[in-house]
Design a protein around this motif. Structure first.
Motif, PDB file in Angstrom:
ATOM      1  N   ALA A  56       0.830  -1.204   0.000  1.00 53.73           N
ATOM      2  CA  ALA A  56       0.000   0.000   0.000  1.00 53.73           C
ATOM      3  C   ALA A  56       0.862   1.251   0.000  1.00 53.73           C
ATOM      4  O   ALA A  56       0.570   2.214  -0.723  1.00 53.73           O
ATOM      5  CB  ALA A  56      -0.933  -0.009   1.218  1.00 53.73           C
ATOM      6  N   VAL A  57       1.938   1.229   0.788  1.00 55.02           N
ATOM      7  CA  VAL A  57       2.840   2.389   0.843  1.00 55.02           C
ATOM      8  C   VAL A  57       3.449   2.632  -0.534  1.00 55.02           C
ATOM      9  O   VAL A  57       3.483   3.763  -1.030  1.00 55.02           O
ATOM     10  CB  VAL A  57       3.936   2.171   1.913  1.00 55.02           C
ATOM     11  N   ARG A  58       3.930   1.557  -1.154  1.00 49.48           N
ATOM     12  CA  ARG A  58       4.588   1.705  -2.458  1.00 49.48           C
ATOM     13  C   ARG A  58       3.610   2.155  -3.539  1.00 49.48           C
ATOM     14  O   ARG A  58       3.994   2.842  -4.485  1.00 49.48           O
ATOM     15  CB  ARG A  58       5.255   0.379  -2.877  1.00 49.48           C
ATOM     16  N   ARG A  59       2.362   1.766  -3.413  1.00 46.36           N
ATOM     17  CA  ARG A  59       1.401   2.044  -4.490  1.00 46.36           C
ATOM     18  C   ARG A  59       0.540   3.275  -4.234  1.00 46.36           C
ATOM     19  O   ARG A  59      -0.288   3.627  -5.072  1.00 46.36           O
ATOM     20  CB  ARG A  59       0.536   0.805  -4.713  1.00 46.36           C
ATOM     21  N   CYS A  60       0.720   3.926  -3.111  1.00 51.09           N
ATOM     22  CA  CYS A  60      -0.009   5.172  -2.859  1.00 51.09           C
ATOM     23  C   CYS A  60       0.472   6.225  -3.857  1.00 51.09           C
ATOM     24  O   CYS A  60       1.655   6.522  -3.927  1.00 51.09           O
ATOM     25  CB  CYS A  60       0.225   5.654  -1.431  1.00 51.09           C
ATOM     26  N   ALA A  62       0.097   9.337  -3.859  1.00 51.91           N
ATOM     27  CA  ALA A  62       0.192  10.708  -3.335  1.00 51.91           C
ATOM     28  C   ALA A  62       1.258  10.884  -2.269  1.00 51.91           C
ATOM     29  O   ALA A  62       1.388  11.972  -1.697  1.00 51.91           O
ATOM     30  CB  ALA A  62      -1.172  11.118  -2.772  1.00 51.91           C
ATOM     31  N   GLY A  63       2.007   9.820  -1.972  1.00 49.89           N
ATOM     32  CA  GLY A  63       3.021   9.948  -0.919  1.00 49.89           C
ATOM     33  C   GLY A  63       2.409  10.220   0.447  1.00 49.89           C
ATOM     34  O   GLY A  63       3.002  10.902   1.269  1.00 49.89           O
ATOM     35  N   ALA A  64       1.246   9.653   0.679  1.00 45.36           N
ATOM     36  CA  ALA A  64       0.554   9.908   1.944  1.00 45.36           C
ATOM     37  C   ALA A  64       0.816   8.836   2.995  1.00 45.36           C
ATOM     38  O   ALA A  64       0.318   8.940   4.108  1.00 45.36           O
ATOM     39  CB  ALA A  64      -0.943  10.012   1.693  1.00 45.36           C
ATOM     40  N   LEU A  65       1.592   7.800   2.640  1.00 47.18           N
ATOM     41  CA  LEU A  65       1.895   6.704   3.563  1.00 47.18           C
ATOM     42  C   LEU A  65       3.403   6.517   3.643  1.00 47.18           C
ATOM     43  O   LEU A  65       4.086   6.527   2.624  1.00 47.18           O
ATOM     44  CB  LEU A  65       1.257   5.400   3.071  1.00 47.18           C
ATOM     45  N   LEU A  66       3.905   6.315   4.857  1.00 46.59           N
ATOM     46  CA  LEU A  66       5.344   6.082   5.055  1.00 46.59           C
ATOM     47  C   LEU A  66       5.524   4.885   5.964  1.00 46.59           C
ATOM     48  O   LEU A  66       4.716   4.643   6.866  1.00 46.59           O
ATOM     49  CB  LEU A  66       5.984   7.291   5.729  1.00 46.59           C
ATOM     50  N   LEU A  67       6.604   4.123   5.733  1.00 50.33           N
ATOM     51  CA  LEU A  67       7.025   3.078   6.678  1.00 50.33           C
ATOM     52  C   LEU A  67       8.313   3.546   7.319  1.00 50.33           C
ATOM     53  O   LEU A  67       9.224   4.016   6.630  1.00 50.33           O
ATOM     54  CB  LEU A  67       7.260   1.758   5.950  1.00 50.33           C
ATOM     55  N   GLU A  68       8.403   3.434   8.621  1.00 52.61           N
ATOM     56  CA  GLU A  68       9.618   3.889   9.301  1.00 52.61           C
ATOM     57  C   GLU A  68       9.934   2.956  10.458  1.00 52.61           C
ATOM     58  O   GLU A  68       9.082   2.203  10.913  1.00 52.61           O
ATOM     59  CB  GLU A  68       9.462   5.330   9.785  1.00 52.61           C
TER      60      GLU A  68
END
Ligand code: SF4
Length: 68
Positions: A56-60, A62-68
């Motif tokens: 999901a992060v990679r395919r968003c 809009a850059g609205a999801l991050l993994l940290e």
């Protein structure tokens, strides 16, 4: 790992909710939130859900999801 959402970037496309419905939901305007805690901006992701959340992060778009 933690997932962070940036709701101000979200364009309400719904893609993350389709890919990882256990983790993501949306508010009445279609803007992303976490399913279990809709007010949270950061959530610890258990290993069993990490692959879907990563997708999901990679395919968003809009850059609205991050993994940290
Ligand atoms: S994939 Fe990104 S832009 Fe689309 S609803 Fe989820 S966070 Fe928002």
């Amino acid at each position: 790992m933690y997932c962070k959402i940036i709701p101000e970037n979200c364009i309400a496309c719904g893609r993350c909710q389709i890919i990882a419905p256990e983790t993501f939901d949306c508010d009445a305007d279609g803007i992303v939130c976490f399913r279990l805690d809709t007010a949270a901006e950061r959530e610890n992701i258990c290993p069993a859900l990490l692959e879907k959340v990563g997708q999901a992060v990679r395919r968003c778009p809009a850059g609205a999801l991050l993994l940290e």
